[in-house]
Design a protein around this motif. Structure first.
Motif, mmCIF file in Angstrom:
data_model
loop_
_atom_site.group_PDB
_atom_site.id
_atom_site.type_symbol
_atom_site.label_atom_id
_atom_site.label_comp_id
_atom_site.label_asym_id
_atom_site.label_seq_id
_atom_site.Cartn_x
_atom_site.Cartn_y
_atom_site.Cartn_z
ATOM 1 N N ALA A 55 0.770 -1.281 -0.103
ATOM 2 C CA ALA A 55 0.112 -0.030 0.119
ATOM 3 C C ALA A 55 0.725 1.010 -0.044
ATOM 4 C CB ALA A 55 -1.098 0.015 1.279
ATOM 5 N N ASP A 56 2.009 0.980 0.708
ATOM 6 C CA ASP A 56 3.000 2.284 0.624
ATOM 7 C C ASP A 56 4.157 2.053 0.111
ATOM 8 O OD1 ASP A 56 1.144 4.046 2.535
ATOM 9 O OD2 ASP A 56 1.485 2.513 3.852
ATOM 10 N N PRO A 57 4.793 3.167 -0.566
ATOM 11 C CA PRO A 57 6.279 3.025 -1.052
ATOM 12 C C PRO A 57 7.201 3.140 0.238
ATOM 13 C CG PRO A 57 5.579 5.209 -1.170
ATOM 14 C CD PRO A 57 4.474 4.406 -0.915
ATOM 15 N N ALA A 58 8.183 2.232 0.038
ATOM 16 C CA ALA A 58 9.492 2.131 1.254
ATOM 17 C C ALA A 58 9.936 3.490 1.512
ATOM 18 C CB ALA A 58 10.578 1.088 1.155
ATOM 19 N N GLN A 59 9.910 3.738 2.848
ATOM 20 C CA GLN A 59 10.135 5.181 3.464
ATOM 21 C C GLN A 59 11.897 5.319 3.748
ATOM 22 O OE1 GLN A 59 8.370 7.832 3.291
ATOM 23 N NE2 GLN A 59 6.447 6.649 2.454
ATOM 24 N N SER A 101 21.844 -11.348 4.640
ATOM 25 C CA SER A 101 20.370 -11.090 5.437
ATOM 26 C C SER A 101 19.291 -10.655 4.255
ATOM 27 C CB SER A 101 20.821 -9.933 6.283
ATOM 28 O OG SER A 101 20.816 -8.765 5.460
ATOM 29 N N GLY A 102 19.530 -10.348 2.913
ATOM 30 C CA GLY A 102 18.542 -10.008 2.099
ATOM 31 C C GLY A 102 18.692 -8.547 1.825
ATOM 32 N N ASP A 103 19.585 -7.841 2.378
ATOM 33 C CA ASP A 103 19.571 -6.371 2.087
ATOM 34 C C ASP A 103 20.171 -6.171 0.863
ATOM 35 O OD1 ASP A 103 18.800 -5.596 4.832
ATOM 36 O OD2 ASP A 103 20.734 -5.873 5.635
ATOM 37 N N LEU A 104 19.814 -5.422 -0.015
ATOM 38 C CA LEU A 104 20.205 -5.052 -1.321
ATOM 39 C C LEU A 104 21.055 -3.872 -1.036
ATOM 40 C CD1 LEU A 104 19.792 -5.753 -4.221
ATOM 41 C CD2 LEU A 104 18.189 -4.139 -4.432
ATOM 42 N N TYR A 105 22.248 -3.859 -1.556
ATOM 43 C CA TYR A 105 23.280 -2.817 -1.550
ATOM 44 C C TYR A 105 23.454 -2.051 -3.102
ATOM 45 C CZ TYR A 105 24.812 -4.029 3.184
ATOM 46 O OH TYR A 105 24.635 -4.214 4.559
ATOM 47 N N ILE A 106 23.152 -0.746 -3.159
ATOM 48 C CA ILE A 106 23.277 -0.010 -4.455
ATOM 49 C C ILE A 106 24.368 0.913 -4.258
ATOM 50 C CG2 ILE A 106 22.030 1.159 -6.097
ATOM 51 C CD1 ILE A 106 19.440 -0.027 -4.906
ATOM 52 N N ALA A 107 25.318 0.972 -5.204
ATOM 53 C CA ALA A 107 26.459 1.751 -5.287
ATOM 54 C C ALA A 107 25.844 3.080 -6.108
ATOM 55 C CB ALA A 107 27.685 1.311 -5.992
ATOM 56 N N GLU A 108 26.235 4.329 -5.867
ATOM 57 C CA GLU A 108 25.942 5.566 -6.389
ATOM 58 C C GLU A 108 27.006 5.939 -7.425
ATOM 59 O OE1 GLU A 108 23.059 7.940 -3.464
ATOM 60 O OE2 GLU A 108 25.277 8.372 -3.755
ATOM 61 N N ASP A 109 26.237 6.237 -8.642
ATOM 62 C CA ASP A 109 27.161 6.718 -9.741
ATOM 63 C C ASP A 109 26.847 8.341 -9.546
ATOM 64 O OD1 ASP A 109 28.320 7.880 -11.831
ATOM 65 O OD2 ASP A 109 27.627 6.422 -13.238
ATOM 66 N N GLY A 110 27.832 8.958 -9.217
ATOM 67 C CA GLY A 110 27.417 10.539 -8.810
ATOM 68 C C GLY A 110 26.683 10.702 -7.408
ATOM 69 N N ASP A 135 12.506 -4.820 4.901
ATOM 70 C CA ASP A 135 11.630 -4.212 5.732
ATOM 71 C C ASP A 135 11.326 -2.939 5.375
ATOM 72 O OD1 ASP A 135 11.598 -6.168 7.940
ATOM 73 O OD2 ASP A 135 13.085 -5.076 8.764
ATOM 74 N N ASP A 136 11.669 -2.729 3.848
ATOM 75 C CA ASP A 136 11.033 -1.515 2.888
ATOM 76 C C ASP A 136 11.654 -0.147 3.729
ATOM 77 O OD1 ASP A 136 9.559 -3.555 1.534
ATOM 78 O OD2 ASP A 136 7.786 -3.016 2.704
ATOM 79 N N THR A 137 12.828 -0.201 4.075
ATOM 80 C CA THR A 137 13.413 1.103 4.302
ATOM 81 C C THR A 137 14.633 1.191 3.483
ATOM 82 O OG1 THR A 137 14.920 0.162 5.962
ATOM 83 C CG2 THR A 137 12.822 0.738 6.709
ATOM 84 N N VAL A 138 15.132 2.480 3.260
ATOM 85 C CA VAL A 138 16.259 2.647 2.435
ATOM 86 C C VAL A 138 17.005 3.769 3.032
ATOM 87 C CG1 VAL A 138 14.729 4.631 1.280
ATOM 88 C CG2 VAL A 138 17.070 3.722 0.267
ATOM 89 N N ALA A 139 18.287 3.526 3.123
ATOM 90 C CA ALA A 139 19.166 4.202 3.954
ATOM 91 C C ALA A 139 20.547 4.321 3.607
ATOM 92 C CB ALA A 139 19.081 3.981 5.555
#
Length: 388
Positions: free
Chosen positions: A30-34, A313-322, A333-337
């Motif tokens: 129902a809600d996007p991850a916050q 643990s199932g955490d997805l790690y995403i590297a930034e370009d810029g 748990d639908d959190t991004v940090a």
């Protein structure tokens, strides 16, 4: 690239996409991850390596472009990019691409560690190739190194440096970015770094042997979620017509980047529209997992999507370009940090995130370091209490 981004997840056909052995949360979605505090807490002040980390984590420099890898006689390559790790007895190996031309040392290198994490050797595993960007590990312990040039090749390499690298033309000739092996269904997924790129899969004639097989492209029209089909690419060599233009209805993906397969899902990123996609291989469907146009107020921590990897643990790690040079994590748990931030290197990008086989160390590079030049790359290791 300062783009506002946000995460959302979706369910296709009533089934949640599996992620790292757990269901990607939110049966109703129902809600996007916050954005929320990360599981490791706030980032601390920058350490001596210029990296902000959560409490309890430490970093070290493993190698610098153009300099001898400490503890070895090997000179580390320029512009380190995609990477992966491999178990080696009680130790492990980290491989890294060189996103430069053949004359500047294009190809890939490896660093070998013992059980304590001490570097024991470093060496070349691929040479004389062109702008090898990302790639992917195979279950049979080879590294697929991808050329990010028009009609580029995939090269299958030996992380131990014993067997000669082999060109794999059956996997198609296009502007390759990354590869992800799916042992559950017998495919290797491939991204294409073009503004009108496509998403491919390759089925080897015999699993474990990439010398022959069938290249297919995803067909989904303009849909961002729902069932998809696959069509054979008539001429994988792109002899007269580039592969992305050969199949009518093949879905366009704006600047394909990293991809990673786990538990029935292939996650892949597109830098042109700052999206993370999820291909559910069991249901043969796609969904949007992240899209900057879905931000609902404020700014999300993740600004820029590139290479991706996953922790135990199932955490997805995403590297930034810029962005602000962060590796961000998205939890089940639908959190991004943010997990970490490199300071003082705004002219660079983060590349090649990969966990050691035991999950206790994360390797990655700043491709151009503080100098903003391909010769200024820095490869790091972060050690700490990663969630198992």
């Amino acid at each position: 690239m300062e783009r506002r981004t946000f995460l959302r997840t979706a369910v296709i056909g009533g089934s949640a996409a599996a992620f790292g052995g757990t269901l990607w949360r939110g049966a109703a979605f129902a809600d996007p991850a916050q954005p929320a505090p990360g599981p490791y807490g706030a980032l601390q002040a920058a350490n001596g390596d210029g990296i902000q980390l959560p409490s309890g984590f430490t970093s070290r420099v493993v190698a610098r472009s153009g300099q001898t890898v400490p503890g070895t006689s090997y000179r580390w390559h320029s512009a380190p990019d995609g990477g992966a790790t491999y178990a080696d007895g009680s130790g492990w190996i980290y491989v890294s691409n060189a996103e430069v031309s053949p004359s500047s040392g294009g190809g890939a290198s490896a660093v070998k560690f013992d059980s304590s994490g001490t570097v024991t050797s470093a060496y070349r595993i691929l040479a004389d190739t062109n702008n090898n960007c990302a790639g992917g590990a195979t279950p049979w312990k080879t590294w697929l190194s991808c050329e990010e040039v028009t009609r580029g090749y995939v090269y299958e390499t030996d992380p131990w440096g014993v067997n000669a690298a082999v060109r794999r033309p059956a996997m198609g000739r296009f502007k390759h970015e990354a590869a992800a092996a799916d042992p559950d269904h017998g495919y290797v997924y491939l991204t294409e770094d073009e503004s009108d790129g496509r998403f491919y899969r390759f089925r080897p004639t015999t699993w474990g042997n990439l010398s022959s097989g069938t290249l297919q492209v995803l067909v989904a029209g303009t849909a961002t979620s729902g069932p998809v089909t696959w069509a054979n690419v008539p001429d994988p060599a792109g002899s007269s017509t580039q592969t992305r233009h050969q199949v009518s209805g093949a879905k366009v993906f704006n600047g394909g980047e990293g991809c990673f397969y786990a538990a029935g899902t292939c996650w892949f990123t597109t830098k042109g529209d700052n999206r993370v996609w999820a291909y559910d291989a069991n249901a043969s469907s796609i969904s949007l997992a992240y899209d900057d146009s879905l931000v609902t107020g404020g700014s999300a921590p993740l600004t820029g999507v590139d290479n991706v990897t996953r922790s135990g643990s199932g955490d997805l790690y995403i590297a930034e370009d810029g962005g602000n040079m962060e590796i961000c994590l998205i939890t089940p748990d639908d959190t991004v940090a943010p997990f970490l931030r490199i300071t003082g290197q705004s002219g660079s990008e983060i590349t090649g995130p990969a966990f050691s086989p035991d999950g206790g160390r994360l390797y990655f590079s700043s491709q151009r370091g503080t100098s903003g030049s391909s010769s200024g790359g820095i490869t790091y290791e972060v050690k700490g209490p990663f969630r198992g």
